[in-house]
Design a protein around this motif. Structure first.
Motif, short mmCIF file in Angstrom:
data_model
loop_
_atom_site.label_atom_id
_atom_site.label_comp_id
_atom_site.label_asym_id
_atom_site.label_seq_id
_atom_site.Cartn_x
_atom_site.Cartn_y
_atom_site.Cartn_z
N TRP A 154 0.82 -1.21 0.00
CA TRP A 154 0.00 0.00 0.00
C TRP A 154 0.85 1.26 0.00
CZ3 TRP A 154 -4.55 -1.12 3.97
CH2 TRP A 154 -5.34 -2.16 3.44
N CYS A 155 2.02 1.20 0.61
CA CYS A 155 2.94 2.34 0.62
C CYS A 155 4.15 1.95 -0.23
CB CYS A 155 3.37 2.68 2.05
SG CYS A 155 4.44 4.14 2.16
N PHE A 156 4.35 2.65 -1.33
CA PHE A 156 5.38 2.24 -2.27
C PHE A 156 6.02 3.45 -2.95
CE2 PHE A 156 1.13 2.15 -3.98
CZ PHE A 156 1.20 2.85 -5.17
N LYS A 157 7.17 3.21 -3.56
CA LYS A 157 7.90 4.28 -4.22
C LYS A 157 7.22 4.68 -5.52
CE LYS A 157 12.36 3.02 -2.21
NZ LYS A 157 13.78 2.67 -2.46
N THR A 158 7.48 5.90 -5.96
CA THR A 158 6.90 6.37 -7.21
C THR A 158 7.42 5.53 -8.37
OG1 THR A 158 8.67 8.02 -7.36
CG2 THR A 158 6.58 8.74 -6.40
N ALA A 159 6.71 5.61 -9.49
CA ALA A 159 6.98 4.74 -10.64
C ALA A 159 8.40 4.89 -11.19
CB ALA A 159 5.98 5.04 -11.74
N ILE A 160 8.96 3.74 -11.54
CA ILE A 160 10.22 3.69 -12.28
C ILE A 160 9.89 2.92 -13.56
CG2 ILE A 160 12.65 3.01 -12.26
CD1 ILE A 160 12.54 2.96 -9.23
N ARG A 161 9.41 3.62 -14.56
CA ARG A 161 8.84 2.98 -15.75
C ARG A 161 9.82 2.07 -16.49
NH1 ARG A 161 3.86 3.38 -14.02
NH2 ARG A 161 3.04 5.51 -13.98
N GLU A 162 11.10 2.46 -16.50
CA GLU A 162 12.06 1.64 -17.24
C GLU A 162 12.32 0.29 -16.57
OE1 GLU A 162 14.71 4.66 -14.96
OE2 GLU A 162 12.69 4.54 -15.82
N CYS A 163 11.81 0.12 -15.35
CA CYS A 163 11.99 -1.15 -14.64
C CYS A 163 10.69 -1.96 -14.57
CB CYS A 163 12.50 -0.89 -13.22
SG CYS A 163 14.21 -0.29 -13.17
N GLU A 164 9.66 -1.51 -15.26
CA GLU A 164 8.39 -2.23 -15.25
C GLU A 164 8.42 -3.31 -16.33
OE1 GLU A 164 5.22 0.64 -15.47
OE2 GLU A 164 5.48 1.23 -13.37
N VAL A 165 9.15 -4.38 -16.02
CA VAL A 165 9.34 -5.49 -16.94
C VAL A 165 8.90 -6.79 -16.27
CG1 VAL A 165 10.99 -6.72 -18.41
CG2 VAL A 165 11.34 -4.28 -17.90
N LEU A 166 8.01 -7.52 -16.90
CA LEU A 166 7.54 -8.78 -16.34
C LEU A 166 8.61 -9.87 -16.47
CD1 LEU A 166 3.85 -8.84 -17.65
CD2 LEU A 166 4.68 -8.18 -15.38
N PRO A 167 8.58 -10.88 -15.58
CA PRO A 167 9.63 -11.92 -15.56
C PRO A 167 9.96 -12.54 -16.91
CG PRO A 167 8.22 -12.15 -13.65
CD PRO A 167 7.58 -11.09 -14.52
N ASN A 168 8.94 -12.77 -17.73
CA ASN A 168 9.14 -13.44 -19.01
C ASN A 168 10.01 -12.65 -19.98
OD1 ASN A 168 8.59 -15.92 -20.17
ND2 ASN A 168 6.84 -15.19 -21.33
N TYR A 169 10.18 -11.36 -19.72
CA TYR A 169 10.88 -10.48 -20.65
C TYR A 169 12.17 -9.89 -20.08
CZ TYR A 169 6.32 -10.70 -22.91
OH TYR A 169 5.16 -11.16 -23.50
N ARG A 170 12.56 -10.31 -18.89
CA ARG A 170 13.74 -9.74 -18.25
C ARG A 170 15.04 -10.34 -18.80
NH1 ARG A 170 11.46 -10.03 -12.01
NH2 ARG A 170 9.77 -8.52 -12.31
N MET A 171 16.05 -9.46 -18.93
CA MET A 171 17.38 -9.90 -19.35
C MET A 171 18.34 -9.75 -18.18
SD MET A 171 17.63 -8.38 -23.22
CE MET A 171 19.22 -9.18 -23.45
N GLU A 172 19.05 -10.80 -17.88
CA GLU A 172 19.94 -10.85 -16.72
C GLU A 172 20.90 -9.67 -16.68
OE1 GLU A 172 20.65 -11.74 -13.41
OE2 GLU A 172 20.04 -13.68 -14.22
N CYS A 173 21.10 -9.12 -15.46
CA CYS A 173 22.01 -8.00 -15.30
C CYS A 173 22.86 -8.17 -14.04
CB CYS A 173 21.22 -6.68 -15.22
SG CYS A 173 22.22 -5.20 -15.47
N GLY A 174 22.94 -9.38 -13.57
CA GLY A 174 23.72 -9.62 -12.35
C GLY A 174 24.25 -11.04 -12.31
N TRP A 175 24.17 -11.65 -11.15
CA TRP A 175 24.62 -13.02 -10.97
C TRP A 175 23.84 -13.62 -9.81
CZ3 TRP A 175 27.63 -8.63 -10.28
CH2 TRP A 175 27.85 -8.24 -8.95
#
Length: 213
Positions: free
Chosen positions: A160-181
């Protein structure tokens, strides 16, 4: 290879992006099949198939209708109590119908969006919300932290209490490309300039690349 697999292969070759008409957050998905439907049967009906999100999310669903992707807090009434989907969407009304969210006074039949609501920095679907408070935080305390407060969706685990939108990070799991390990921390991920979202399980990438512009 089914249609979804082909689309994902194309996505991977082009960089961070996705098939917009099938990139639909769970709360906006409209059923287009039945329990146990196969990807092939679903897609043969002109629908989308995405089994990457568990916990009750629809896997076979209609393609995106962005004018109906409106969260409960921002919906404008277009029907009445117990109105049916057929009456809501048909006839002279031609409104949106979405029974996915439950909560006090949540409208299931509502007017189509003119686009202004969904551009607001606090119009963030549950799956993308990043915690900005604590259990039981009041709206006053939340807003004083320069965060968003929306208690209209009374479903388990919805923030219910959340940070404002970060649109470039609104990616569903099926479309995410790894950026870590494996085992990367949120801090290390974000230091790399990547997105972090731990709201989903089932092997979903939590650290991933931002959407392309």
């Amino acid at each position: 290879m089914n249609i979804c697999a082909i689309l994902l292969a194309v996505v991977a070759s082009l960089g961070v992006g996705f098939a917009e008409d099938c990139h639909v957050a769970p709360i906006f998905r409209k059923e287009c099949g039945w329990i146990g439907i196969t990807p092939e049967k679903c897609e043969s009906q002109g629908c989308c198939y995405d089994s990457s999100i568990s916990g009750g999310a629809k896997w076979c669903f209609e393609k995106s209708k962005s004018e109906c992707d409106v969260l409960p807090k921002y919906r404008k009434e277009c029907g009445y109590s117990n109105i049916t989907k057929y009456i809501c969407e048909g006839g002279e009304r031609k409104c949106c119908f979405n029974p996915n969210a439950r909560g006090e006074n949540v409208k299931w039949c509502f007017q189509k969006s003119d686009g202004k609501e969904v551009l607001g920095e606090c119009h963030v679907a549950p799956i993308y919300r990043e915690e900005c408070g604590w259990t039981g935080i009041s709206e006053t305390d939340c807003v004083s932290k320069s965060c968003c407060y929306d208690s209209s969706i009374q479903e388990p685990d919805v923030k219910w209490c959340f940070k404002t939108a970060i649109r470039e990070c609104e990616v569903l799991p099926n479309y995410r490309m790894e950026c870590g390990w494996e085992g990367i921390t949120k801090e290390a991920c974000q230091t790399k300039g990547c997105c972090w979202n731990s709201n989903t399980s089932g092997g979903a990438k939590w650290c991933f690349k931002k959407k392309s512009a």
